[in-house]
Scaffold this active site. Sequence first.
Site, PDB file in Angstrom:
ATOM      1  N   GLY A 271       0.926  -1.162  -0.053  1.00 24.32           N
ATOM      2  CA  GLY A 271      -0.035   0.050  -0.014  1.00 24.32           C
ATOM      3  C   GLY A 271       0.868   1.112   0.065  1.00 24.32           C
ATOM      4  O   GLY A 271       1.966   1.191  -0.321  1.00 24.32           O
ATOM      5  N   ALA A 272       0.211   2.459   0.307  1.00 25.06           N
ATOM      6  CA  ALA A 272       0.911   3.739   0.156  1.00 25.06           C
ATOM      7  C   ALA A 272       1.371   3.801  -1.162  1.00 25.06           C
ATOM      8  O   ALA A 272       2.748   4.301  -1.441  1.00 25.06           O
ATOM      9  CB  ALA A 272       2.110   3.760   1.285  1.00 25.06           C
ATOM     10  N   LEU A 273       0.638   3.431  -2.364  1.00 27.18           N
ATOM     11  CA  LEU A 273       1.066   3.437  -3.623  1.00 27.18           C
ATOM     12  C   LEU A 273       1.733   4.605  -4.203  1.00 27.18           C
ATOM     13  O   LEU A 273       0.973   5.654  -3.830  1.00 27.18           O
ATOM     14  CB  LEU A 273       0.103   2.699  -4.470  1.00 27.18           C
ATOM     15  N   HIS A 274       2.801   4.767  -4.782  1.00 28.22           N
ATOM     16  CA  HIS A 274       3.260   5.844  -5.431  1.00 28.22           C
ATOM     17  C   HIS A 274       3.692   5.503  -6.955  1.00 28.22           C
ATOM     18  O   HIS A 274       3.312   4.276  -7.321  1.00 28.22           O
ATOM     19  CB  HIS A 274       4.446   6.456  -4.694  1.00 28.22           C
TER      20      HIS A 274
ATOM     21  N   HIS B 144       5.051   2.145  -7.940  1.00 27.34           N
ATOM     22  CA  HIS B 144       4.042   0.987  -7.887  1.00 27.34           C
ATOM     23  C   HIS B 144       3.159   1.040  -9.152  1.00 27.34           C
ATOM     24  O   HIS B 144       2.870  -0.025  -9.620  1.00 27.34           O
ATOM     25  CB  HIS B 144       2.931   1.168  -6.558  1.00 27.34           C
TER      26      HIS B 144
ATOM     27  N   GLY C 204       9.900  -4.806  -7.694  1.00 28.53           N
ATOM     28  CA  GLY C 204      10.621  -3.661  -8.053  1.00 28.53           C
ATOM     29  C   GLY C 204      12.473  -4.008  -7.715  1.00 28.53           C
ATOM     30  O   GLY C 204      12.391  -4.336  -6.564  1.00 28.53           O
ATOM     31  N   LYS C 205      13.391  -3.395  -8.426  1.00 29.26           N
ATOM     32  CA  LYS C 205      14.540  -3.967  -8.003  1.00 29.26           C
ATOM     33  C   LYS C 205      15.208  -2.851  -6.955  1.00 29.26           C
ATOM     34  O   LYS C 205      16.299  -2.823  -6.726  1.00 29.26           O
ATOM     35  CB  LYS C 205      15.401  -4.081  -9.322  1.00 29.26           C
TER      36      LYS C 205
ATOM     37  N   ASP D 164      14.150  -2.980  -4.219  1.00 29.56           N
ATOM     38  CA  ASP D 164      14.364  -3.933  -3.096  1.00 29.56           C
ATOM     39  C   ASP D 164      14.965  -5.035  -3.980  1.00 29.56           C
ATOM     40  O   ASP D 164      14.526  -6.217  -3.867  1.00 29.56           O
ATOM     41  CB  ASP D 164      12.954  -4.502  -2.490  1.00 29.56           C
TER      42      ASP D 164
HETATM   43  O1  PAF Z   1       8.326  -4.958  -1.363  1.00 30.95           O
HETATM   44  C1  PAF Z   1       7.192  -4.885  -0.597  1.00 30.95           C
HETATM   45  O2  PAF Z   1       6.461  -4.209  -0.769  1.00 30.95           O
HETATM   46  C2  PAF Z   1       7.036  -5.978   0.149  1.00 30.95           C
HETATM   47  O3  PAF Z   1       7.987  -6.624   0.901  1.00 30.95           O
HETATM   48  C3  PAF Z   1       5.827  -7.085  -0.488  1.00 30.95           C
HETATM   49  C4  PAF Z   1       6.718  -7.846  -1.729  1.00 30.95           C
HETATM   50  C5  PAF Z   1       4.622  -6.550  -0.824  1.00 30.95           C
HETATM   51  C6  PAF Z   1       5.574  -8.220   0.810  1.00 30.95           C
HETATM   52  O4  PAF Z   1       5.056  -7.533   1.798  1.00 30.95           O
END
Ligand code: PAF
Length: 282
Positions: free
Chosen positions: A29-32, A35, A148-149, A151
């Site tokens: 959530g808290a999509l930007h 996302h 996303g890369k 992370d």
């Molecule tokens: O990257 C994230 O936002 C979270 O780690 C994920 C993959 C949605 C798992 O909760």
Amino acid sequence: MQTAYTKEELRSLLAPVRGKRIVLVPTMGALHEGHATLLRQARVLAGEDGVVVASVFLNPVQFDNAGDLATYPKSPAQDSETCDSCGVDVVFMPTPDVMYCADRSITLEETHLSSVLCGASRPGHFAGVCLVVNKLFNLVQPTDAIFGKKDYQQFAILRRMVRDLDMPITLHGAEIVREADGLALSSRNVRLTPEHRAAAPAIRRSLLAAAEAYSAGKDVQIVCAQVRGALESIPGVRCDYVELVDAETLHDLTDPDRLALLAVAAWFGDVRLIDNIELFRA
Ligand code: PAF
């Protein structure tokens, strides 16, 4: 777009589309805009005939710090609009009680890639990520999933999970989306003070300078020290780690001809930001 709040609702929404390409984008959530980019990529991948599923679930099990969980931004109504406008077909928005049984007792731990970088300073974090993503994979049964890369370590660990557990899912890594000034988009950016927000693009600048130094043949330790020095010269900034590793194993780079990853995690006040860059020796 349809919304499922429970596992039963999700299963019944997906029952008629089994056999089609199903592309999952897991989020907290808290999509930007980062996302939104993943969601649009999912739409393209699924095509007209396929199905895009997004999950919006702030997974408590992956937080090693109660304060971070409590202050994590939340915007469910806006998230729903973002999903809709990006062409999502089904959004899954469970609560922790829906997602987890109170007496759950199974853990899922990756033991090699998780021991370094963020895994070293956030105990249990990646086990929580693997658990929730595994559950989402079981519930949605996607053909594809996009992460996303930014992370990078998370993506590497999830690829390993899919490989080692023979999950019939293709994972796609999406490039980092940045602000115009180079700061990687993150839900945590809104918690930066104005001073730290203004200073934060130094992360990207220092990574780019380090990339140049590395490709010119500078020693790995010197390259990392340069990044650390540049960031820690900003008041209130402390590096958690700055490491140059093998991009696949995430451990020491033993063969300089392999793709390397320069990854950084830094505290700007009480906000922890991460970023990375893939590197080749020229
Ligand atoms: O990257 C994230 O936002 C979270 O780690 C994920 C993959 C949605 C798992 O909760």
